[in-house]
Design an enzyme around this catalytic site. Structure first.
Site, PDB file in Angstrom:
ATOM      1  NE  ARG A  49     -50.508   9.769  68.546  1.00  0.00           N
ATOM      2  CZ  ARG A  49     -50.853   9.152  67.412  1.00  0.00           C
ATOM      3  NH1 ARG A  49     -51.949   9.522  66.776  1.00  0.00           N
ATOM      4  NH2 ARG A  49     -50.123   8.169  66.923  1.00  0.00           N
ATOM      5  CB  VAL A 134     -27.982  -2.109  61.049  1.00  0.00           C
ATOM      6  CG1 VAL A 134     -27.433  -2.443  59.674  1.00  0.00           C
ATOM      7  CG2 VAL A 134     -27.061  -1.107  61.729  1.00  0.00           C
ATOM      8  CG  ASP A 203     -33.772   3.411  56.137  1.00  0.00           C
ATOM      9  OD1 ASP A 203     -34.206   3.511  57.287  1.00  0.00           O
ATOM     10  OD2 ASP A 203     -33.409   2.317  55.635  1.00  0.00           O
ATOM     11  CE  LYS A 207     -31.987   0.668  57.950  1.00  0.00           C
ATOM     12  NZ  LYS A 207     -33.045  -0.036  57.179  1.00  0.00           N
TER      13      LYS A 207
END
Length: 430
Positions: A49, A134, A203, A207
C-alpha cells in the site's frame, strides 16, 4: 581503510518491523557504517500500500514492484519482513540469483522450506541469516549456529511465543479462564484479531523446527513438529499445577534421543516446577533453556516480538552479512550432516498429569490402577476428591511413552466407573 561506496539494501515490507528497521538504519547510519566498515544505503522499500503514511520513511524509496527491486543487480542485501510463504520465497530466491544476500524474519518460510533456501544461497554464493525468525531480540540462532558449533546440544526447551505466555501468566496470577485472559491479551495488543497462529501453537512449532534443525545439525520442518495449542487449558488445570508446585507454560521442546539416533520436536502446554528457570518468565516475554554437553545449561531471555526487538535482530544480521560481503566470504550455511530421523510423538517419554471424573464408589481406584499397570505406565501419586455421587481422581505418572499413555487413556474411557477424562497434561522440566 573505510570503503566509501555504500552497500545497498532493499527492504521488503514496511509494517511494524520494517518501518522500525528503516528508522534505525537512518538514525544510526554513522554507527552502522563504523561497525560494518562501509556505509549502508537503503535503496528501496517494497510495500503493498504505497499511499499509507509511514513516518520517517522516504517516499521516494517506496515501490510496489518488489520483484523489480530485488532484480536490480546493484542490491547487496535484501531484508525480507513481509512474512508468509509466497511471494516471500520467490523474492528471496530471486535475490540470490541476482547476487544479493538475504536477512529474513520469516519463521514460517524457514521452517517449511529452509533446506531449499539454504541450497539456493549456497549455489549463488550468498548468505541467508534469520535471527529474527525465532525469538525477536533474543540472540539464539547465532549462539546455536556459531558459539555452540563445537559442542553437542542435547535439549532445547523454551517459551517462544509471547502471546501464549501472557495468557497463561494471567490465568496463573489472577485465576482467569482462557477466554478472559485472551480478551485481555487482545485489548493490550499482544494477540492478533485472529490469534489462531499463536494459541494453536503454529507460531511456536515453526520456531521449534528451526531450533531443532540448528541444534541437532539435521533437517527438521514444521511438519515434523508435534503441536498442541492452549485453548483446552482450564483454570482447573492451572489450579492443579499450583497444588503440585508447578505452573503451566506452552513449551517448544527439541530433544536428542538418549542413544543419539534420533530427535524429537514438539509444542504443547506442560506443567513445569516453580524451581525451573522458565517458570519465572512472565508476561509476553520469551526464554529458551539450552542443555549442551560441554557448556552445560544456558538460558536466553528477553522480549520475543515487537517492532523494536525484532528490528534489533534484523539489524544484527545485516551487520554480519555486510561484513561478509566486504570480506568476500560467507557465513555459516545449513548444517545437516547428522541426518537424524525425527521420532513420532508416540515415542516421546515424559510424565503426565491426568484428571479423571469417576463414580463415587468403592473399588474405583483399584480399577484405574489396574489399567495403568496393564499398559506399563507406573503411577507416581494419586489424589482423590469430590462429594457424594461425584468424585475425581488426579493421577501423576512416572515417565512413560506417549503411545503407552494414549493406550491407557483409551482403556480408562471404557470403564463404567470412569465418566470422563477431564484433562491430560504433560509434566516437563524435571
Amino acid at each position: 581503510m573505510m570503503r566509501t561506496r555504500p552497500l545497498k539494501v532493499a527492504l521488503l515490507g514496511c509494517g511494524v518491523v520494517g518501518s522500525e528497521v528503516a528508522r534505525i538504519m537512518t538514525t544510526h547510519a554513522d554507527d552502522l557504517t563504523a561497525r560494518i566498515g562501509a556505509p549502508v544505503e537503503l535503496a528501496g522499500i517494497a510495500v503493498r500500500r504505497p499511499d499509507k503514511v509511514r513516518a520517517g520513511v522516504p517516499a521516494e524509496l517506496v515501490t510496489t514492484d518488489a520483484t523489480a527491486l530485488v532484480k536490480r543487480g546493484d542490491i547487496d542485501v535484501v531484508i525480507e519482513v513481509i512474512g508468509g510463504i509466497e511471494p516471500a520465497r520467490t523474492l528471496i530466491t530471486t535475490a540470490f540469483e541476482h547476487g544479493a544476500s538475504v536477512v529474513s524474519a520469516n519463521k514460517a518460510l524457514v521452517a517449511a522450506d529452509g533446506a531449499a533456501l539454504h541450497a539456493a544461497a549456497t549455489e549463488h554464493g550468498a548468505d541467508l541469516y534469520y535471527e529474527a525468525a525465532v525469538a525477536g531480540a533474543i540472540p539464539l540462532v547465532r549462539p546455536l549456529r556459531e558459539s555452540l558449533a563445537g559442542d553437542k546440544v542435547n535439549r532445547v526447551l523454551g517459551i517462544v511465543n509471547g502471546t501464549t505466555n501472557f495468557i497463561l501468566d494471567k490465568m496463573d496470577s489472577t485465576g482467569a479462564g482462557y477466554s478472559e485472559a485472551l480478551d485481555e491479551a487482545t485489548a493490550l495488543g499482544y494477540a492478533e484479531a485472529d490469534p489462531t497462529a499463536d494459541v494453536e501453537g503454529f507460531d511456536a512449532a515453526a520456531k521449534a523446527a528451526i531450533l531443532a534443525g540448528i541444534a541437532f545439525h539435521t533437517r527438521v520442518t514444521i511438519d515434523d513438529v508435534y503441536r498442541e495449542g492452549l485453548t483446552e487449558v482450564t483454570a482447573s488445570d492451572i489450579a492443579s499445577a499450583k497444588r503440585m508446585g508447578c505452573t503451566v507454560k506452552l513449551l517448544a521442546i527439541c530433544e536428542r534421543a538418549a542413544d543419539g539416533a534420533s530427535v524429537t520436536a514438539r509444542v504443547h502446554p506442560a506443567m513445569i516446577p516453580l524451581s525451573h528457570p522458565l517458570a519465572s518468565v512472565r508476561g509476553a516475554y520469551n526464554a529458551v533453556f539450552v542443555e549442551a554437553e560441554a557448556a552445560g545449561q544456558l538460558m536466553f531471555y528477553g522480549p520475543g516480538a515487537g517492532g523494536s526487538p525484532t528490528a534489533s535482530a534484523v539489524l544484527g544480521d545485516l551487520v554480519a552479512v555486510c561484513r561478509n560481503k566486504l570480506a568476500g566470504a560467507n557465513g555459516p550455511g545449513e548444517s545437516a550432516y547428522t541426518r537424524l530421523p525425527v521420532s513420532p510423538m508416540g515415542e516421546v517419554v515424559t510424565r503426565y498429569h491426568i484428571s479423571l471424573d469417576v463414580a463415587d464408589k468403592p473399588g474405583v481406584l483399584a480399577q484405574v490402577a489396574t489399567v495403568f499397570a496393564e499398559h506399563g505406565v507406573s503411577i507416581d501419586t494419586v489424589r482423590q476428591q469430590g462429594k457424594a455421587g461425584e468424585a475425581s481422581l488426579v493421577v501423576v505418572t512416572h515417565r512413560a511413552a506417549d503411545a503407552a499413555l494414549s493406550a491407557t487413556v483409551g482403556a480408562l474411557r471404557k470403564l463404567d466407573t470412569v465418566r470422563g477424562v477431564a484433562s491430560i497434561m504433560r509434566v516437563e522440566g524435571e
